[in-house]
Design an enzyme around this catalytic site. Sequence first.
Site, PDB file in Angstrom:
ATOM      1  N   HIS A 140       0.928  -1.296   0.115  1.00  0.00           N
ATOM      2  CA  HIS A 140       0.089   0.122  -0.048  1.00  0.00           C
ATOM      3  C   HIS A 140       0.927   1.199  -0.074  1.00  0.00           C
ATOM      4  O   HIS A 140       1.355   1.541   1.165  1.00  0.00           O
ATOM      5  CB  HIS A 140      -1.115   0.071   1.150  1.00  0.00           C
ATOM      6  CG  HIS A 140      -1.864   1.073   1.264  1.00  0.00           C
ATOM      7  ND1 HIS A 140      -2.334   1.840   2.450  1.00  0.00           N
ATOM      8  CD2 HIS A 140      -2.492   1.771   0.331  1.00  0.00           C
ATOM      9  CE1 HIS A 140      -2.981   2.822   2.090  1.00  0.00           C
ATOM     10  NE2 HIS A 140      -3.109   2.647   0.770  1.00  0.00           N
ATOM     11  N   GLU A 152       3.122   0.325   3.174  1.00  0.00           N
ATOM     12  CA  GLU A 152       2.560  -0.811   4.261  1.00  0.00           C
ATOM     13  C   GLU A 152       2.870  -2.146   3.390  1.00  0.00           C
ATOM     14  O   GLU A 152       2.203  -2.235   2.396  1.00  0.00           O
ATOM     15  CB  GLU A 152       0.903  -0.604   4.547  1.00  0.00           C
ATOM     16  CG  GLU A 152       0.911   0.596   5.474  1.00  0.00           C
ATOM     17  CD  GLU A 152      -0.470   1.232   5.815  1.00  0.00           C
ATOM     18  OE1 GLU A 152      -0.729   1.490   7.017  1.00  0.00           O
ATOM     19  OE2 GLU A 152      -1.279   1.042   4.793  1.00  0.00           O
ATOM     20  N   ASN A 190      -4.722   4.099   7.291  1.00  0.00           N
ATOM     21  CA  ASN A 190      -6.190   4.322   7.028  1.00  0.00           C
ATOM     22  C   ASN A 190      -7.027   4.114   8.057  1.00  0.00           C
ATOM     23  O   ASN A 190      -8.055   4.768   8.402  1.00  0.00           O
ATOM     24  CB  ASN A 190      -6.777   3.566   5.723  1.00  0.00           C
ATOM     25  CG  ASN A 190      -6.445   4.768   4.501  1.00  0.00           C
ATOM     26  OD1 ASN A 190      -5.819   5.635   4.698  1.00  0.00           O
ATOM     27  ND2 ASN A 190      -6.081   3.766   3.324  1.00  0.00           N
TER      28      ASN A 190
HETATM   29  N1  3HC Z   1       6.146  14.882  -8.249  1.00  0.00           N
HETATM   30  C1  3HC Z   1       7.379  15.346  -8.118  1.00  0.00           C
HETATM   31  N2  3HC Z   1       7.590  16.227  -7.059  1.00  0.00           N
HETATM   32  C2  3HC Z   1       6.650  16.821  -6.585  1.00  0.00           C
HETATM   33  C3  3HC Z   1       5.191  16.188  -6.374  1.00  0.00           C
HETATM   34  C4  3HC Z   1       5.133  15.154  -7.413  1.00  0.00           C
HETATM   35  N3  3HC Z   1       3.922  14.596  -7.778  1.00  0.00           N
HETATM   36  N4  3HC Z   1       4.658  16.695  -5.709  1.00  0.00           N
HETATM   37  C5  3HC Z   1       5.417  17.786  -4.913  1.00  0.00           C
HETATM   38  N5  3HC Z   1       6.435  17.667  -5.522  1.00  0.00           N
HETATM   39  C6  3HC Z   1       7.707  18.510  -4.939  1.00  0.00           C
HETATM   40  C7  3HC Z   1       7.487  19.669  -5.761  1.00  0.00           C
HETATM   41  O1  3HC Z   1       8.302  19.846  -6.727  1.00  0.00           O
HETATM   42  C8  3HC Z   1       8.375  20.655  -4.472  1.00  0.00           C
HETATM   43  O2  3HC Z   1       9.713  20.583  -4.714  1.00  0.00           O
HETATM   44  P1  3HC Z   1      10.771  21.653  -4.394  1.00  0.00           P
HETATM   45  O3  3HC Z   1      10.828  21.793  -2.696  1.00  0.00           O
HETATM   46  O4  3HC Z   1      12.144  21.067  -4.832  1.00  0.00           O
HETATM   47  O5  3HC Z   1      10.533  22.696  -4.923  1.00  0.00           O
HETATM   48  C9  3HC Z   1       8.186  19.707  -3.323  1.00  0.00           C
HETATM   49  O6  3HC Z   1       7.556  18.516  -3.657  1.00  0.00           O
HETATM   50  C10 3HC Z   1       6.965  20.606  -2.446  1.00  0.00           C
HETATM   51  O7  3HC Z   1       5.992  20.685  -3.120  1.00  0.00           O
HETATM   52  P2  3HC Z   1       4.923  22.053  -3.109  1.00  0.00           P
HETATM   53  O8  3HC Z   1       5.469  23.029  -2.645  1.00  0.00           O
HETATM   54  O9  3HC Z   1       4.050  21.808  -4.336  1.00  0.00           O
HETATM   55  O10 3HC Z   1       3.675  21.467  -2.021  1.00  0.00           O
HETATM   56  P3  3HC Z   1       3.972  20.753  -0.728  1.00  0.00           P
HETATM   57  O11 3HC Z   1       5.090  21.395   0.029  1.00  0.00           O
HETATM   58  O12 3HC Z   1       2.455  20.914  -0.056  1.00  0.00           O
HETATM   59  O13 3HC Z   1       4.147  19.120  -1.008  1.00  0.00           O
HETATM   60  C11 3HC Z   1       3.035  17.078  -0.695  1.00  0.00           C
HETATM   61  C12 3HC Z   1       3.397  18.567  -1.706  1.00  0.00           C
HETATM   62  C13 3HC Z   1       4.442  16.455  -0.571  1.00  0.00           C
HETATM   63  C14 3HC Z   1       2.042  16.269  -1.408  1.00  0.00           C
HETATM   64  C15 3HC Z   1       2.724  17.719   0.884  1.00  0.00           C
HETATM   65  O14 3HC Z   1       1.611  18.731   0.524  1.00  0.00           O
HETATM   66  C16 3HC Z   1       2.148  16.393   1.508  1.00  0.00           C
HETATM   67  O15 3HC Z   1       3.130  15.595   2.224  1.00  0.00           O
HETATM   68  N6  3HC Z   1       0.740  16.258   1.707  1.00  0.00           N
HETATM   69  C17 3HC Z   1       0.302  15.187   2.448  1.00  0.00           C
HETATM   70  C18 3HC Z   1       0.149  14.266   1.485  1.00  0.00           C
HETATM   71  C19 3HC Z   1      -0.553  12.886   2.338  1.00  0.00           C
HETATM   72  O16 3HC Z   1      -0.820  12.962   3.554  1.00  0.00           O
HETATM   73  N7  3HC Z   1      -0.785  11.666   1.594  1.00  0.00           N
HETATM   74  C20 3HC Z   1      -1.425  10.685   2.080  1.00  0.00           C
HETATM   75  C21 3HC Z   1      -2.684  10.425   1.402  1.00  0.00           C
HETATM   76  S1  3HC Z   1      -3.497   9.163   2.288  1.00  0.00           S
HETATM   77  C22 3HC Z   1      -3.321   7.971   0.968  1.00  0.00           C
HETATM   78  O17 3HC Z   1      -2.829   8.080   0.104  1.00  0.00           O
HETATM   79  C23 3HC Z   1      -3.984   6.766   1.497  1.00  0.00           C
HETATM   80  C24 3HC Z   1      -5.072   6.375   0.640  1.00  0.00           C
HETATM   81  O18 3HC Z   1      -5.270   4.905   0.679  1.00  0.00           O
HETATM   82  C25 3HC Z   1      -6.242   7.013   0.404  1.00  0.00           C
END
Ligand code: 3HC
Length: 290
Positions: A140, A152, A190
């Site tokens: 996961h 996971e 989750n």
């Molecule tokens: N690909 C490549 N690089 C990426 C990217 C992607 N998809 N998304 C973000 N980045 C990079 C950016 O380029 C940026 O790089 P830099 O610092 O060198 O400029 C850096 O990451 C930071 O990006 P942003 O400034 O656009 O935005 P954030 O600082 O908010 O980071 C995030 C984005 C990492 C997604 C952060 O917001 C985060 O950790 N969010 C929480 C996500 C989360 O909790 N996910 C779990 C969801 S639950 C799940 O998946 C379970 C499922 O079963 C439902």
Amino acid sequence: MGIQKVGIVGFGAMGSGIAQVCAAAGFDVLVRDVEQRFIDRGNERIAASLARVVKSGKLTEDEATAARSRIRGTLALADFGDRELVIEAVVEVLDAKKEVFGQLDAVCGPTTIFASNTSSLTIVEMAATTKRPDRFAGLHFFNPPVMMPLVEIVKAITTSEATVVALRDFVKRLGHTGVVSQDTTGFIVNRLLVPYINSAIRLFEQGGATADEIDQAIKLGLRHPMGPLELLDHVGIDVHYHVANVFFEEFKDANMAPPSLLRRMMLAGHLGVKTGKGIYEYDEKGKRKA
Ligand code: 3HC
């Protein structure tokens, strides 16, 4: 040597992210989706993400090009005969997943390990329909897989220790961190995330605070990168609604049940970032409108 050839079924947000992580780590990746346009869209998603990774200085242009060259697309599961590990990332519908694994079981060799990226279904329910329940587990990933370092590794009651060891090694070679979870609904993350997001929605719908205040409080008070309502929009209202229903079915716990606002948002088509409107509003690039 361990696993070298990986197959991924489903080239959506999760499948393409997992494919990118595998290719960047040097694995040979074959991806299957049901229509060429989905394969094209997955490739575009990967190209855009790799461009961001290059811009961040984490990969060179050459490394990104090499990663892309390690990913091939196909429309046929029949091409998966030489894969050593297959990760399924299709829609979160049990019958669709069973259908995929049934076809793979007939095509792949007896040593191939099967893994599902399901976030809410029970692993053993899929494993038991194949001829390899011992070589079947959950893997996961979290969204976006490129940025979220956790995987996971879900051990069903049929999963062998050798399969867990092989998957631990695989996840380590991806540069991610694996945690082993038993096959209980929601695994670890989750199981805790669903009632947490539900509580945030209830607090919001009861007028306890505005959405912004709830998200700011969690970001600044707990140092989470996103608040729960922002995260809900990213995960998708439909995805969370579906998962919460599955969890409620399993646990009969009111904290797992989807709040009524969720169903209304579903009916209105307010599904979060992907439709431009969820708890918040977004532009075409998925950026939140001021
Ligand atoms: N690909 C490549 N690089 C990426 C990217 C992607 N998809 N998304 C973000 N980045 C990079 C950016 O380029 C940026 O790089 P830099 O610092 O060198 O400029 C850096 O990451 C930071 O990006 P942003 O400034 O656009 O935005 P954030 O600082 O908010 O980071 C995030 C984005 C990492 C997604 C952060 O917001 C985060 O950790 N969010 C929480 C996500 C989360 O909790 N996910 C779990 C969801 S639950 C799940 O998946 C379970 C499922 O079963 C439902």
